[in-house]
Write a protein that holds these residues in place. Structure first.
Motif, short mmCIF file in Angstrom:
data_model
loop_
_atom_site.label_atom_id
_atom_site.label_comp_id
_atom_site.label_asym_id
_atom_site.label_seq_id
_atom_site.Cartn_x
_atom_site.Cartn_y
_atom_site.Cartn_z
N ASN A 1 18.33 128.65 -83.98
CA ASN A 1 18.45 128.47 -85.43
C ASN A 1 19.05 129.72 -86.08
O ASN A 1 19.75 129.63 -87.07
N GLY B 1 18.03 127.45 -90.96
CA GLY B 1 16.98 128.09 -90.19
C GLY B 1 15.72 127.25 -90.13
O GLY B 1 15.04 127.19 -89.11
N ALA C 1 16.55 123.77 -88.14
CA ALA C 1 16.81 123.97 -86.71
C ALA C 1 15.73 124.81 -86.05
O ALA C 1 15.90 125.30 -84.95
#
Lengths: 107, 274
Positions: B212, B201, B204
């Motif tokens: 993400n 998370g 991305a």
């Protein structure tokens, strides 16, 4: 965008929302997920929460901010600690928001 | 007059009690979402209409800049679809619980699903198939969420300019997710899955459309499956190396998930007490 376009967009967006939320529910009995995948799906909720919470707390303006000058991180650490200790959600939100607000007021 | 079975009525009340600690957080999230929507290019009736129709806070917020920039409809729809992808995964988790219902009822059931309600429902660890009171519990959780969300987001739209974002009400919503994460982490494999999801998370985060979230969830599922397989294999190897334990082989597989379930239930009831 005209008024009609905007309302048409809302209808289409609602349709997409319904399709995504009911996707496997609509498949009904025709699709039964393998046990292995069903067990793995238990991990989805916690993972989704982590992806929402952790960047919100750890990133400041798209940069890692692993220090207590990051008020959100300080508040999240205090709130998590309080929750693990007391298991009370409302108290934990109050503590977190107090730390967050004090941090922003006295930075 | 419509009379619901007692089990479903009790389930509905239980569902309300389960979600009630989260309602203040849902309220503040809805308020902030409403304020954000009232500050977009949408008129007040449009913002209220969109909120009532979509009932999807993050998809709504994600679409606002696209409306403002005059993006083509397909971009907006793709964004809504991707932001809502997590619900496809959630619907797969709900399917074994409600596959016995009629088609219209499954559509309504899926439509009222939300992130928090889903997590709280899954934390109850109901058995698959028909269970008396299960559907009532689901609606007790999701409709409480639904009602509070709509009241607060419409209030937010109306108050609009009066409630500044600088109050940081949205952060209360983030804080409110922490206890649910703590609740859900009941084993080493969930902890690993959550840690991996957090890292994905973070890495991305700059991808568009909240991708993400999708990557993080998929990564956690994969890690969880590998973990399950490894622990199953480990249990089998232990059983082979230690013949007396072989009698318990069948239980060895169930051992970890069973313990998890009990842990989750203990935590859930702890939550209700507090």
């Amino acid at each position: 965008m005209s008024t009609f376009d905007i309302w048409f967009a809302f209808v289409a967006m609602t349709a997409i929302t319904i399709v995504t939320r009911t996707f496997f529910l609509l498949a009904g009995d025709r699709v039964t997920l393998p046990q292995r995948l069903q067990r793995a799906l238990r991990y989805a909720p916690a993972a989704a929460l982590a992806v929402i919470v952790v960047p919100e707390v750890l990133l400041l303006d798209h940069q890692f901010a692993l220090h207590l000058g990051n008020h959100k991180l300080a508040a999240a650490v205090a709130a998590t600690g309080w929750f693990v200790w007391r298991r009370n959600m409302i108290e934990m939100i109050v503590i977190g928001m107090v730390v967050y607000t004090l941090g922003r007021l006295f930075q | 007059m419509l009379r619901l079975p007692a089990a479903e009525r009790n389930g509905f009340a239980a569902g309300f009690r389960i979600i009630s600690p989260l309602l203040p957080a849902i309220f503040s999230w809805g308020l902030v979402t409403g304020v954000a929507m009232s500050k977009s290019i949408l008129t007040v009736p449009q913002a209220i209409g969109m909120s009532l129709m979509l009932y999807a806070g993050s998809a709504q917020l994600a679409s606002l800049p696209l409306f403002a920039a005059g993006m083509p409809l397909w971009t907006i729809l793709l964004t809504v679809g991707i932001v809502n992808l997590r619900f496809v995964i959630f619907s797969a988790a709900l399917q074994p619980h409600f596959s016995y219902l009629s088609l219209p009822r499954r559509i309504v059931l899926g439509y009222v699903n939300g992130d928090l309600g889903f997590v709280m429902f899954m934390n109850q660890n109901f058995a698959n198939g028909y269970v008396p009171g299960k559907e009532g519990t689901y609606y007790g959780i999701t409709l409480s969420n639904w009602a509070v969300w709509h009241v607060s987001s419409i209030l937010g739209i109306m108050l609009g300019a009066l409630v500044p974002d600088s109050w940081g009400l949205g952060f209360a919503g983030t804080l409110a997710l922490i206890p649910m994460m703590v609740h859900t982490i009941t084993s080493r494999s969930t902890l690993l899955a959550v840690a991996l999801a957090s890292v994905i998370g973070l890495l991305a985060f700059d991808l568009p459309y909240r991708l993400n979230l999708v990557l993080g969830v998929l990564g956690a599922l994969a890690a969880g499956m590998v973990c399950d397989d490894l622990s199953a294999r480990h249990a089998k190897r232990l059983a082979l190396a230690n013949p007396p334990a072989a009698a318990n082989d069948g239980n060895a597989h169930e051992g970890a998930p069973e313990g998890e379930r009990e842990g989750a239930q203990a935590r859930a009831s702890g939550e209700r007490r507090s």
